[in-house]
Scaffold this motif. Structure first.
Motif, PDB file in Angstrom:
ATOM      1  N   ARG A 117      -7.066 -50.012 -30.960  1.00  0.00           N
ATOM      2  CA  ARG A 117      -5.671 -49.859 -31.187  1.00  0.00           C
ATOM      3  C   ARG A 117      -5.012 -51.165 -30.947  1.00  0.00           C
ATOM      4  O   ARG A 117      -5.380 -51.912 -30.350  1.00  0.00           O
ATOM      5  CB  ARG A 117      -5.120 -48.852 -30.229  1.00  0.00           C
ATOM      6  CG  ARG A 117      -5.786 -47.479 -30.205  1.00  0.00           C
ATOM      7  CD  ARG A 117      -5.180 -46.526 -29.004  1.00  0.00           C
ATOM      8  NE  ARG A 117      -3.870 -46.331 -29.283  1.00  0.00           N
ATOM      9  CZ  ARG A 117      -3.469 -45.086 -29.902  1.00  0.00           C
ATOM     10  NH1 ARG A 117      -4.049 -44.160 -30.102  1.00  0.00           N
ATOM     11  NH2 ARG A 117      -2.104 -45.032 -30.079  1.00  0.00           N
ATOM     12  N   THR A 118      -4.099 -51.576 -31.569  1.00  0.00           N
ATOM     13  CA  THR A 118      -3.321 -52.898 -31.546  1.00  0.00           C
ATOM     14  C   THR A 118      -2.460 -52.873 -30.280  1.00  0.00           C
ATOM     15  O   THR A 118      -2.079 -53.919 -29.618  1.00  0.00           O
ATOM     16  CB  THR A 118      -2.308 -52.998 -32.615  1.00  0.00           C
ATOM     17  OG1 THR A 118      -1.383 -51.887 -32.671  1.00  0.00           O
ATOM     18  CG2 THR A 118      -3.226 -53.142 -33.923  1.00  0.00           C
ATOM     19  N   GLY A 119      -2.053 -51.642 -29.549  1.00  0.00           N
ATOM     20  CA  GLY A 119      -1.626 -51.642 -28.449  1.00  0.00           C
ATOM     21  C   GLY A 119      -2.237 -50.561 -27.444  1.00  0.00           C
ATOM     22  O   GLY A 119      -3.383 -50.309 -27.642  1.00  0.00           O
ATOM     23  N   SER A 120      -1.848 -50.437 -26.347  1.00  0.00           N
ATOM     24  CA  SER A 120      -2.402 -49.535 -25.147  1.00  0.00           C
ATOM     25  C   SER A 120      -2.396 -48.160 -25.764  1.00  0.00           C
ATOM     26  O   SER A 120      -1.281 -47.884 -26.397  1.00  0.00           O
ATOM     27  CB  SER A 120      -1.738 -49.789 -23.716  1.00  0.00           C
ATOM     28  OG  SER A 120      -0.381 -49.501 -23.756  1.00  0.00           O
TER      29      SER A 120
ATOM     30  N   GLU B 299       5.723 -41.767 -40.195  1.00  0.00           N
ATOM     31  CA  GLU B 299       6.448 -41.842 -41.413  1.00  0.00           C
ATOM     32  C   GLU B 299       7.380 -43.272 -41.376  1.00  0.00           C
ATOM     33  O   GLU B 299       8.462 -42.905 -41.875  1.00  0.00           O
ATOM     34  CB  GLU B 299       7.271 -40.441 -41.261  1.00  0.00           C
ATOM     35  CG  GLU B 299       6.238 -39.345 -41.760  1.00  0.00           C
ATOM     36  CD  GLU B 299       6.963 -38.043 -42.045  1.00  0.00           C
ATOM     37  OE1 GLU B 299       6.613 -37.155 -42.812  1.00  0.00           O
ATOM     38  OE2 GLU B 299       8.177 -37.913 -41.503  1.00  0.00           O
ATOM     39  N   ASP B 300       6.944 -43.957 -40.654  1.00  0.00           N
ATOM     40  CA  ASP B 300       7.739 -45.281 -40.268  1.00  0.00           C
ATOM     41  C   ASP B 300       7.397 -46.075 -41.643  1.00  0.00           C
ATOM     42  O   ASP B 300       6.561 -46.709 -41.862  1.00  0.00           O
ATOM     43  CB  ASP B 300       7.375 -46.116 -39.217  1.00  0.00           C
ATOM     44  CG  ASP B 300       8.025 -47.344 -39.101  1.00  0.00           C
ATOM     45  OD1 ASP B 300       8.956 -47.704 -40.030  1.00  0.00           O
ATOM     46  OD2 ASP B 300       7.841 -48.130 -38.059  1.00  0.00           O
TER      47      ASP B 300
ATOM     48  N   ILE C 212      -4.472 -43.079 -35.580  1.00  0.00           N
ATOM     49  CA  ILE C 212      -3.993 -44.624 -36.026  1.00  0.00           C
ATOM     50  C   ILE C 212      -2.579 -44.339 -36.802  1.00  0.00           C
ATOM     51  O   ILE C 212      -2.476 -43.761 -37.825  1.00  0.00           O
ATOM     52  CB  ILE C 212      -4.998 -45.490 -36.626  1.00  0.00           C
ATOM     53  CG1 ILE C 212      -6.189 -45.645 -35.839  1.00  0.00           C
ATOM     54  CG2 ILE C 212      -4.410 -46.753 -36.844  1.00  0.00           C
ATOM     55  CD1 ILE C 212      -7.235 -46.143 -36.476  1.00  0.00           C
ATOM     56  N   GLU C 213      -1.651 -44.821 -36.286  1.00  0.00           N
ATOM     57  CA  GLU C 213      -0.394 -44.973 -37.059  1.00  0.00           C
ATOM     58  C   GLU C 213      -0.054 -46.078 -37.908  1.00  0.00           C
ATOM     59  O   GLU C 213      -0.686 -46.857 -37.712  1.00  0.00           O
ATOM     60  CB  GLU C 213       1.067 -45.063 -36.001  1.00  0.00           C
ATOM     61  CG  GLU C 213       0.627 -43.895 -34.981  1.00  0.00           C
ATOM     62  CD  GLU C 213       1.694 -44.203 -33.802  1.00  0.00           C
ATOM     63  OE1 GLU C 213       2.270 -45.214 -33.674  1.00  0.00           O
ATOM     64  OE2 GLU C 213       1.759 -43.273 -32.740  1.00  0.00           O
ATOM     65  N   PRO C 214       0.658 -46.304 -38.832  1.00  0.00           N
ATOM     66  CA  PRO C 214       0.663 -47.459 -39.777  1.00  0.00           C
ATOM     67  C   PRO C 214       0.901 -48.679 -39.220  1.00  0.00           C
ATOM     68  O   PRO C 214       0.311 -49.725 -39.422  1.00  0.00           O
ATOM     69  CB  PRO C 214       2.072 -46.784 -40.549  1.00  0.00           C
ATOM     70  CG  PRO C 214       1.843 -45.464 -40.800  1.00  0.00           C
ATOM     71  CD  PRO C 214       1.399 -44.908 -39.496  1.00  0.00           C
ATOM     72  N   ALA C 215       1.859 -48.545 -38.062  1.00  0.00           N
ATOM     73  CA  ALA C 215       1.870 -50.040 -37.287  1.00  0.00           C
ATOM     74  C   ALA C 215       0.766 -50.376 -36.458  1.00  0.00           C
ATOM     75  O   ALA C 215       0.770 -51.304 -35.961  1.00  0.00           O
ATOM     76  CB  ALA C 215       3.123 -49.526 -36.224  1.00  0.00           C
ATOM     77  N   GLU C 216      -0.200 -49.490 -36.342  1.00  0.00           N
ATOM     78  CA  GLU C 216      -1.534 -49.787 -35.571  1.00  0.00           C
ATOM     79  C   GLU C 216      -2.501 -50.404 -36.580  1.00  0.00           C
ATOM     80  O   GLU C 216      -3.741 -50.285 -35.972  1.00  0.00           O
ATOM     81  CB  GLU C 216      -1.918 -48.572 -34.832  1.00  0.00           C
ATOM     82  CG  GLU C 216      -0.806 -48.072 -33.618  1.00  0.00           C
ATOM     83  CD  GLU C 216      -1.202 -47.201 -32.811  1.00  0.00           C
ATOM     84  OE1 GLU C 216      -1.198 -47.098 -31.751  1.00  0.00           O
ATOM     85  OE2 GLU C 216      -1.744 -45.896 -33.443  1.00  0.00           O
ATOM     86  N   MET C 217      -2.344 -50.065 -37.792  1.00  0.00           N
ATOM     87  CA  MET C 217      -3.226 -50.369 -38.728  1.00  0.00           C
ATOM     88  C   MET C 217      -4.104 -51.890 -38.381  1.00  0.00           C
ATOM     89  O   MET C 217      -3.138 -52.852 -38.295  1.00  0.00           O
ATOM     90  CB  MET C 217      -3.005 -50.377 -40.193  1.00  0.00           C
ATOM     91  CG  MET C 217      -3.951 -50.258 -41.286  1.00  0.00           C
ATOM     92  SD  MET C 217      -3.177 -49.823 -42.882  1.00  0.00           S
ATOM     93  CE  MET C 217      -4.188 -50.648 -43.963  1.00  0.00           C
TER      94      MET C 217
END
Length: 359
Positions: free
Chosen positions: A22-25, A44-45, A154-159
């Motif tokens: 993950r890019t964050g915690s 859906e961001d 995994i959300e788009p912002a975490e890709m």
């Protein structure tokens, strides 16, 4: 050096998409009281969606299910144990890895509904490569079949940056299939139910469970289960599964993992540990048969993509012509694609996508 090589192999093995950090915690899962809009919002961001997905030329007022495949660097042919072993060894080729733009494969599911809602999601797990420790402790490919309790969506912002790079380089496979609006909304509802289910299936990363039971799954299994709610692929996913005979030449029972987050797969017949050198260089077609299992074959998933893509341009075959399961899937894919009136190839930069439309 051996540890590095085995790390690459294990990344390929565990559902094709393990160890994607993950890019964050890690965030807490939403409570069951959270409304659907809150649960869906990070997926859906629009601003976080890759341009190659957000820019798909999907007609307004119509609904589509999306499937994104980031192929692995080499072919792992599960129709034959020895061919599978030789295929995995190819992952140790740095040239193949460089050309593929990734160390492993990955599968993502998405949607663009008639009301304008558009999202993307995928699943990963075993971020700390605990399965690698199992290999060193004699479990062999049982690490591939074990459960890891650190799964996450995994959300788009975490890709990951490397997956963005694969898309920019045009090495992914993107398929958009027109569905009815009810099916598209069913995908969104299924994602909400998945995140809020009391069994917390998101936390269990494994390829040995049926995603429909909501007890855990792997990345490709999750993606196919999710878009399956739209009816997009019909019966094709069932033909992407393959029966495999486990043998004590590549599946063993080693010392117990140190982490409580790992539940090892214990094959029937209590085999001995599999030494590393035997796993890497031995003949997997030899050895005592332990049990039969059925798994999602990522090469068969790739085959279905390539069969559709082959309508627009020839795609070289990756599996043997005499592979009966591959033949059945090829025939079914050819029948399935005739349901659609139009096949629209689209290119965003170097990345091509295929859009299947009913009219």
């Amino acid at each position: 050096m051996l540890r590095v090589l085995l790390s690459l192999v294990l990344l390929v093995l565990v559902a094709g998409c393990a160890g994607i950090p993950r890019t964050g915690s890690p965030a807490e899962l939403p409570t069951r009281a959270a409304d659907a809009a809150t649960v869906l919002a990070p997926f859906e961001d629009r601003a976080a969606l890759p341009a190659q997905i957000a820019g798909l030329p999907l007609p307004e007022g119509r609904a589509f299910a999306l499937l994104v495949l980031i192929p692995a660097p080499a072919v792992v042919d599960l129709s034959d144990p020895e061919r599978a072993r030789r295929g995995l060894v190819q992952f140790l080729n740095p040239v193949a890895t460089y050309r593929a733009g990734t160390l492993m494969g990955h599968t993502m599911a998405g949607w663009r509904c008639a009301d304008g809602a558009m999202g993307l999601v995928s699943k990963s797990g075993d971020d700390r490569n605990r399965g690698l420790g199992m290999v060193f402790r004699g479990w062999g490919l049982a690490a591939f079949l074990s459960e890891y309790a650190d799964g996450h969506l995994i959300e788009p912002a975490e890709m990951s940056a490397r997956h963005h790079r694969v898309l920019r380089q045009g090495r992914a496979r993107i398929l958009a299939v027109e569905v009815d609006e009810a099916g598209c909304q069913a995908v969104r509802r299924a994602l909400v139910a998945y995140r809020q289910h009391p069994n917390r299936p998101e936390r269990v990363f494994t390829m040995m469970r049926d995603p429909a039971d909501l007890g855990g799954d792997g990345c490709a299994e999750f993606a196919l289960w999710l878009i399956g709610h739209s009816g997009a692929l019909g019966d094709l996913p069932a033909l992407m599964r393959r029966e495999i005979t486990l043998r004590d030449s590549f599946v063993g029972i080693g010392s117990m993992p140190r982490s409580p987050l790992v539940t090892p797969f214990v094959a029937q017949g209590a085999p001995d540990p599999v030494p590393l050198i035997a796993l890497m260089t031995g003949d997997w077609s030899q050895g005592r048969a332990l049990q039969q299992i059925e798994v999602l074959d990522l090469e068969l998933l790739r085959l279905a993509f390539d069969r559709v893509a082959g309508i627009a341009a020839p795609v070289p075959a990756r599996l043997r012509e005499d592979d009966a399961q591959a033949r059945r899937l090829r025939e079914a894919s050819d029948r399935w694609v005739t349901r659609f009136a139009r096949l629209h190839p689209f290119r965003h930069g170097r990345q091509q996508a295929l859009v299947l439309m009913r009219r």
